[in-house]
Design an enzyme around this catalytic site. Structure first.
Site, PDB file in Angstrom:
ATOM      1  N   HIS A 119      -7.255  11.177   4.318  1.00 30.00           N
ATOM      2  CA  HIS A 119      -6.729  10.299   5.493  1.00 30.00           C
ATOM      3  C   HIS A 119      -7.093  11.555   6.687  1.00 30.00           C
ATOM      4  CE1 HIS A 119      -4.635   8.147   8.502  1.00 30.00           C
ATOM      5  NE2 HIS A 119      -4.650   6.957   7.605  1.00 30.00           N
ATOM      6  N   HIS A 137      -5.585  11.141   0.107  1.00 36.84           N
ATOM      7  CA  HIS A 137      -4.927   9.931   0.484  1.00 36.84           C
ATOM      8  C   HIS A 137      -5.149   8.668  -0.510  1.00 36.84           C
ATOM      9  CE1 HIS A 137      -2.853   6.823   3.038  1.00 36.84           C
ATOM     10  NE2 HIS A 137      -4.055   6.083   2.904  1.00 36.84           N
ATOM     11  N   GLU A 164      -8.118  -1.506  12.907  1.00 36.01           N
ATOM     12  CA  GLU A 164      -8.098   0.088  12.107  1.00 36.01           C
ATOM     13  C   GLU A 164      -9.430   0.526  12.236  1.00 36.01           C
ATOM     14  OE1 GLU A 164      -5.602   0.168   8.481  1.00 36.01           O
ATOM     15  OE2 GLU A 164      -3.764  -0.311   9.511  1.00 36.01           O
ATOM     16  N   ARG A 209     -13.110   6.035   8.133  1.00 35.87           N
ATOM     17  CA  ARG A 209     -12.210   7.256   7.822  1.00 35.87           C
ATOM     18  C   ARG A 209     -12.987   8.467   7.456  1.00 35.87           C
ATOM     19  NH1 ARG A 209      -7.152   4.826   4.377  1.00 35.87           N
ATOM     20  NH2 ARG A 209      -6.724   3.989   6.472  1.00 35.87           N
ATOM     21  N   ARG A 230     -13.329   3.699   1.190  1.00 32.59           N
ATOM     22  CA  ARG A 230     -12.617   2.668   1.472  1.00 32.59           C
ATOM     23  C   ARG A 230     -12.441   2.248   2.892  1.00 32.59           C
ATOM     24  NH1 ARG A 230      -7.251   1.545   2.199  1.00 32.59           N
ATOM     25  NH2 ARG A 230      -6.481   3.684   1.729  1.00 32.59           N
TER      26      ARG A 230
HETATM   27  C1  SIN Z   1      -3.013   3.733   7.389  1.00 30.05           C
HETATM   28  O1  SIN Z   1      -1.700   3.427   7.596  1.00 30.05           O
HETATM   29  O2  SIN Z   1      -3.651   4.540   7.933  1.00 30.05           O
HETATM   30  C2  SIN Z   1      -3.149   3.715   5.791  1.00 30.05           C
HETATM   31  C3  SIN Z   1      -3.420   2.491   5.389  1.00 30.05           C
HETATM   32  C4  SIN Z   1      -4.506   2.616   4.638  1.00 30.05           C
HETATM   33  O3  SIN Z   1      -4.636   3.739   3.730  1.00 30.05           O
HETATM   34  O4  SIN Z   1      -5.437   1.781   4.308  1.00 30.05           O
END
Ligand code: SIN
Length: 563
Positions: free
Chosen positions: A253, A360, A131, A299, A395
């Site tokens: 997000h 988010h 991620e 993010r 985060r």
């Molecule tokens: C996501 O799946 O993008 C959200 C996971 C998160 O908020 O860390």
């Protein structure tokens, strides 16, 4: 309310009383896991939740749990630490981050012992996703519904404990029980919580009061969070005089579904980890115009890149194209996302998905250490409603379930020890029923003001802020009249949302720079000279507090932000 009879109740007109060792408010991963570990450790527990046990932010977490486990070849806790610190844009606390990351292995082991199943590769290894902001594949997952898998399993094992009549200690599950206020003793210790079930008010007196109430997304018009995320625990703590911190840091997000009339459904960051790309309305892949890591930058950077693209081109959304992942992988890994989009008329295997950032996750909240201890004795906060400093100003993806789970295990260790050595040590509230009820009085805005408030917050304290917009927001929030006292859930949620909104707006005004998730169009650069501190609020006073060790925000160039 169900099951009250299993503990001692002293009936009084209008107010029942329960005594227990630990009362937990909230039922995401933090509350559920803590409740389970305490009851297994011989402690009496009441877990209260305003809806059903399964209604929480955890249930909607798609991506997974970031953790370095023994099986993860090529990864290291040090690399996870460095990624967390870099993502935190100068304000992540290294000591806290080390403690939480160190606890990841034990958390995963415990979740698996309790029956949580993470996906495995064909050769039987735990499958790890990539991620944004992670230098390694280290996100354990259960397809694209990891939070749901964890929540359902924890609810199942907790319900089993509640039904186990062979125990000398008890877990009492109170659903549809809304926390009105924390009860404090004369010497300022937390010693209980007042709950409203709609029909009656219940005082739960306990040695430890644990807030595990999750996030605040519902104070914004566009959010990935469920209806329950109204910041209740943070408002409760604020009214009790506990220290709050980092209230300006709301994470948006980057990729929430955008279609008029549909909720801002989360499209997991994991799809970008698997190869999905972001394009504008002409098909141009724009993320690399903003950062060398493109779609897999942290993010805050990706959300800002989307925002810049939308504002400069005058478009309401950009597009997330899953097709580079390949049809079979999309079907196998993201069935929940596919099904939800299909219901909204989008076939993500054939066409790009319209997306736009949405509120988010809240990095701010009740100031707490990694064991959940707050500034008030007897009061603990774990999970999203707590702010430990792990996340700093932004985060790292999938560090939230990690933090919530590790804090729950840490606190369980402490409370199992304390409950055994100091039984009943805080049964202190000398207040009468009438005094308790009176102290929970709270004037509330009209429930109909929720939508108005959500619009105000999204406009004035959304992804990009400035002094003018924040001042207008603060005047508008001040003008929302509170008119009566009420113990009704929806009224009280509105009161909590208003209080948290006011605190967020003020903290946003105070941070006159851009850092991590806090983007100011009137102060576009990070200012390490004047702002390398955390902003705190306690008993009506705002302060700036240094953390033990700062990491300069080397990634933080002046940001191009427009409002
Ligand atoms: C996501 O799946 O993008 C959200 C996971 C998160 O908020 O860390």
């Amino acid at each position: 309310m169900p099951e009250i009879n299993s503990l001692s109740i002293m009936p009084d007109p209008g107010l029942a009383e329960i005594e227990t060792d630990v009362v937990i408010i909230g039922s995401g991963i933090a509350g559920l896991l803590l409740a389970h570990e305490l009851v297994e450790g011989g402690v009496n527990v009441v877990i209260a939740t305003k809806d059903s046990l399964l209604d929480s932010n955890t249930r909607y977490a798609q991506g997974g749990v970031a953790a370095v486990i023994a099986e993860a070849l090529g990864d290291s806790k040090e690399a996870h630490l460095q990624d967390t610190i870099k993502s935190g844009a100068g304000l992540a606390n290294e000591k806290v981050a080390r403690e939480i990351i160190d606890g990841g292995g034990a958390l995963i082991k415990r979740l698996m012992q309790l029956g949580v199943k993470f996906d495995r590769t064909e050769n039987g290894q735990i499958s790890m996703h990539l991620e944004g902001g992670h230098s390694q594949r280290r996100v354990l997952h259960s397809k694209d519904a990891t939070g749901k898998t964890i929540a359902e399993q924890l609810v199942a094992v907790l319900r089993d404990c509640a039904l186990d009549s062979g125990r000398s200690n008890k877990v009492v599950i109170l659903e549809n029980a809304f926390a009105l206020d924390i009860i404090k003793s004369e010497d300022n210790q937390a010693c209980g919580v007042l709950l409203s079930s709609g029909r009656e008010v219940v005082a739960v007196k306990a040695n430890a009061i644990v807030l595990a109430t999750g996030g605040i997304g519902q104070i914004f018009e566009r959010t990935t969070n469920p209806l329950v995320a109204t910041g209740d625990g943070i408002a409760l703590a604020a009214r009790a005089g506990a220290k709050l911190v980092d209230m300006e840091f709301v994470q948006f997000h980057p990729t929430a579904f955008f279609k008029e009339g549909y909720p801002a459904f989360l499209i997991s960051e994991a799809v970008r980890g698997q190869g999905a790309i972001l394009v504008d309305e002409t098909g141009h892949r724009f993320a690399f115009d903003f950062h060398k890591d493109g779609e897999l930058a942290t993010r805050d950077i990706v959300a800002n890149a989307i925002h810049q693209t939308m504002t400069s081109r005058g478009i309401p959304n950009v597009f997330l194209d899953l097709r580079p992942i390949g049809i079979s992988q999309i079907n196998e890994k993201f069935p929940n996302i596919l099904a939800t989009l299909e219901a909204a008329g989008i076939d993500a295997t054939k066409e790009p998905i319209p997306v736009c950032p949405a509120a988010h996750y809240f990095m701010g909240g009740v100031a707490a250490d990694t064991n959940g201890r707050t500034s008030i004795e007897g009061l603990f906060a774990i999970g999203e409603c707590a702010s430990t400093g792990l996340h700093g100003a932004n985060r790292l993806a999938s560090n939230s379930l990690l933090e919530a789970g590790v804090m729950a295990l840490n606190l369980a260790d402490i409370l199992v020890r304390e409950a055994k050595t100091q039984p009943g040590y805080i049964q202190k509230s000398a207040k009468t029923y009438q005094q308790l009820i009176k102290s929970a009085d709270c004037s509330v805005p009209n429930n109909g003001d929720k939508k108005h408030l959500q619009r105000l917050m999204y406009r004035g304290a959304g992804l990009v802020r400035d002094a003018k917009g924040l001042t207008e927001l603060q005047s508008a929030l001040a003008a929302i009249t509170t008119y009566k006292t009420s113990f009704n859930r929806s009224d009280r949620e509105a009161a909590n949302m208003l209080l948290v909104s006011k605190l967020i707006a003020e903290a946003c005004q105070r941070r006159r720079e851009s850092r991590g998730s806090h983007l100011r169009s009137d102060f576009q650069a990070s200012d390490d000279v004047h702002n390398l501190h955390r902003i705190t609020f306690e008993n009506g006073s705002w302060n700036a507090e240094m953390i033990e060790k700062f990491h300069l925000a080397s990634v933080q160039k002046p940001l191009i932000v427009t409002r």
